[in-house]
Design an enzyme around this catalytic site. Sequence first.
Site, short mmCIF file in Angstrom:
data_model
loop_
_atom_site.label_atom_id
_atom_site.label_comp_id
_atom_site.label_asym_id
_atom_site.label_seq_id
_atom_site.Cartn_x
_atom_site.Cartn_y
_atom_site.Cartn_z
CB THR A 32 19.89 -0.71 -4.16
OG1 THR A 32 19.30 0.10 -5.17
CG2 THR A 32 21.22 -1.24 -4.66
CB ALA A 86 -0.92 -0.02 1.23
N GLY A 87 1.87 1.27 -0.91
CA GLY A 87 2.80 2.40 -0.93
C GLY A 87 2.50 3.39 -2.04
CE LYS A 136 8.14 14.75 -9.47
NZ LYS A 136 7.59 13.83 -10.50
CB CYS A 187 12.25 4.90 -10.01
SG CYS A 187 10.74 4.17 -9.42
CE LYS A 213 9.33 1.79 -13.75
NZ LYS A 213 8.25 2.08 -12.90
CD GLU A 255 1.61 2.70 -12.65
OE1 GLU A 255 0.72 1.85 -12.59
OE2 GLU A 255 1.61 3.62 -13.50
CG PHE A 256 5.62 3.41 -17.51
CD1 PHE A 256 7.01 3.30 -17.64
CD2 PHE A 256 4.84 2.42 -18.08
CE1 PHE A 256 7.59 2.23 -18.31
CE2 PHE A 256 5.41 1.34 -18.76
CZ PHE A 256 6.79 1.26 -18.88
C1 UDX Z 1 10.27 8.27 -12.38
C2 UDX Z 1 9.73 8.10 -13.81
O1 UDX Z 1 9.50 9.40 -14.39
C3 UDX Z 1 8.43 7.29 -13.78
O2 UDX Z 1 7.99 7.05 -15.11
C4 UDX Z 1 8.68 5.97 -13.06
O3 UDX Z 1 7.49 5.22 -12.96
C5 UDX Z 1 9.27 6.20 -11.68
O4 UDX Z 1 10.45 7.00 -11.77
P1 UDX Z 1 9.70 9.82 -10.30
O5 UDX Z 1 11.00 9.36 -9.78
O6 UDX Z 1 8.50 9.69 -9.43
O7 UDX Z 1 9.33 9.04 -11.66
O8 UDX Z 1 9.81 11.37 -10.72
P2 UDX Z 1 10.42 12.15 -11.99
O9 UDX Z 1 9.45 13.19 -12.39
O10 UDX Z 1 10.86 11.23 -13.06
O11 UDX Z 1 11.69 12.89 -11.36
C6 UDX Z 1 12.83 12.18 -10.90
C7 UDX Z 1 13.90 13.16 -10.48
O12 UDX Z 1 14.46 13.82 -11.61
C8 UDX Z 1 13.42 14.27 -9.54
O13 UDX Z 1 14.37 14.45 -8.53
C9 UDX Z 1 13.33 15.48 -10.45
O14 UDX Z 1 13.47 16.69 -9.75
C10 UDX Z 1 14.51 15.23 -11.38
N1 UDX Z 1 14.40 15.92 -12.68
C11 UDX Z 1 13.37 15.67 -13.52
C12 UDX Z 1 15.42 16.81 -13.06
O15 UDX Z 1 16.37 17.03 -12.32
N2 UDX Z 1 15.35 17.43 -14.28
C13 UDX Z 1 14.32 17.20 -15.15
O16 UDX Z 1 14.31 17.79 -16.24
C14 UDX Z 1 13.29 16.29 -14.76
P1 ADP Z 2 6.72 1.82 -3.93
O1 ADP Z 2 7.24 3.21 -4.18
O2 ADP Z 2 7.36 0.80 -4.82
O3 ADP Z 2 5.23 1.74 -3.91
P2 ADP Z 2 6.66 1.74 -1.02
O4 ADP Z 2 7.77 1.49 -0.05
O5 ADP Z 2 5.98 3.06 -1.02
O6 ADP Z 2 7.26 1.41 -2.47
O7 ADP Z 2 5.54 0.66 -0.83
C1 ADP Z 2 5.75 -0.72 -0.74
C2 ADP Z 2 4.84 -1.29 0.37
O8 ADP Z 2 4.96 -2.71 0.35
C3 ADP Z 2 5.23 -0.84 1.78
O9 ADP Z 2 4.11 -0.21 2.38
C4 ADP Z 2 5.60 -2.15 2.51
O10 ADP Z 2 5.16 -2.16 3.85
C5 ADP Z 2 4.82 -3.18 1.69
N1 ADP Z 2 5.35 -4.55 1.78
C6 ADP Z 2 6.63 -4.96 1.59
N2 ADP Z 2 6.72 -6.30 1.71
C7 ADP Z 2 5.46 -6.77 1.97
C8 ADP Z 2 4.90 -8.06 2.18
N3 ADP Z 2 5.66 -9.17 2.13
N4 ADP Z 2 3.56 -8.14 2.46
C9 ADP Z 2 2.82 -7.03 2.49
N5 ADP Z 2 3.28 -5.78 2.28
C10 ADP Z 2 4.59 -5.64 2.02
#
Ligand code: UDX
Ligand code: ADP
Length: 447
Positions: free
Chosen positions: A94, A11-12, A339, A276, A220, A161-162
């Site tokens: 990681t 549920a993240g 961000k 990510c 991805k 998921e993107f």
């Molecule tokens: C990213 C991908 O965009 C998304 O498709 C994937 O599912 C998850 O990873 P996210 O990390 O949530 O998404 O945010 P994003 O908008 O991509 O920004 C990532 C980082 O890059 C932020 O710190 C942002 O400030 C930085 N950024 C972005 C820059 O420094 N310059 C830019 O031009 C765009």
């Molecule tokens: P993401 O950004 O990938 O959604 P998050 O850390 O926000 O990552 O969410 C991942 C969620 O998965 C966390 O809330 C964590 O508690 C939950 N989680 C991890 N391992 C398990 C598991 N084995 N069963 C149920 N929930 C889990």
Amino acid sequence: MIIKNICCIGAGYVGGPTMAVIALKCPEINILVVDNDVEKIKNWNGPLNNLPVYEPGLSEIVKKVRGRNLFFSNDIKSAIEKSEMIFMAVNTPTKTKGEGAGMAADLKYVEACANDIARYSKNDKIVIEKSTLPVKTAEKIKDILDKKNSRVHFEILSNPEFLAEGTAIKDLFKSDRVLIGGDDSPAGKNAIKALSQIYERWIPREKILTTNVWSSELSKLASNAMLAQRISSINSLSALCEKTGADIDEISLAIGMDHRIGPHFLKASVAFGGSCFQKDILNLVYLCQFYGLHEVAEYWHQVVKINDYQKNRFAQNIIQYFGGDLRGKKILILGWAFKANTNDSRESASIYVTQKIYEAGANIDIYDPQVPKENILHDINIKWGYTLDEVKKRIYIKKESLSTDKYDAYVILTEYEDFKTLEVDPNKVFDGRNIFDNALYSIGKSQ
Ligand code: UDX
Ligand code: ADP
């Protein structure tokens, strides 16, 4: 196949918003979002202004669907039992120890999740990888499921998921594409169709792309690597701009107008953060090394190395401005999130830059409009490795809105609109969201 019940494990930041949108668009499907974190589920069921994930537009959707066809709970067993379709949206950080430490994705949460699915499933399930995973993880998941439960059939799909944080709801409503990777077998095709029918409720069919599982998994990683590579490219050029007097924003504009390059992800910054980009690239690097593709691995690794270089360069600019010693200086850090419009600080450049400023002796106030105080303290404790007692004399976390207190420097590390209109001496502003402004200032100082 008619899907009546969906379970999402995790549920993240991915699971919460994605399931809220599916629940909104598919009112006849019951969605059970489960997590093993008791506090998190309590908050998902609590007041709308305190949900565990902050995303513009999310609380309005949760208000409409929570208790109607979206339910949050810790009862993983019954959610798995009831559902025909199960999304895995657990975190894949990681690895910190063992083989591949510092590079490969840690699959312990995914494996725990697969074990639960195997243990509690009494009828056939479609299992969907939502988390970013190394290529060929679907195979591993299938292996665990089939070995531990041979009574039912599991069909594994990859559906990365993107969404980007801060714009998750917008991205989910209007995805550029939905990617579904599955087997070419009749059962695989049926599973792809069942998932596709869910997205077709609001995504045009031509934007739903089906591939084999491995292409989907690798797409991805490749998407995130390409996006991050653009940021490292522009950030590397910002260093050259500082030496030559060229303006990185003008360069971004000029090159982005070439339709083959395009304008997005060319904004120079203190560095990219988030859960990510770094993780996925390191994962890609590890994968290339594993297959003996050392040149390819090194190419992508450089994207992360430039990102680290940029963070350090920005911190050093500030420290050098004060002659290398910040003792007795009062610095305001504006922004802790990676961000704007998210309460997520994972891999935020702010954590690193603030640490460097702290270690140079400064007294620091920190303000972020979304990240809770306890999360900031947790990051300091875990990422810096200092106890809270050690830092409390020189670190203060401000709760109130922007202060007009007098500081020796204002360091903007998250691109909140409010921070752009600070009513302070512009000569004291170090803007990490537009590093060249700051560089100009440094050049101006040294002349
Ligand atoms: C990213 C991908 O965009 C998304 O498709 C994937 O599912 C998850 O990873 P996210 O990390 O949530 O998404 O945010 P994003 O908008 O991509 O920004 C990532 C980082 O890059 C932020 O710190 C942002 O400030 C930085 N950024 C972005 C820059 O420094 N310059 C830019 O031009 C765009
Ligand atoms: P993401 O950004 O990938 O959604 P998050 O850390 O926000 O990552 O969410 C991942 C969620 O998965 C966390 O809330 C964590 O508690 C939950 N989680 C991890 N391992 C398990 C598991 N084995 N069963 C149920 N929930 C889990």
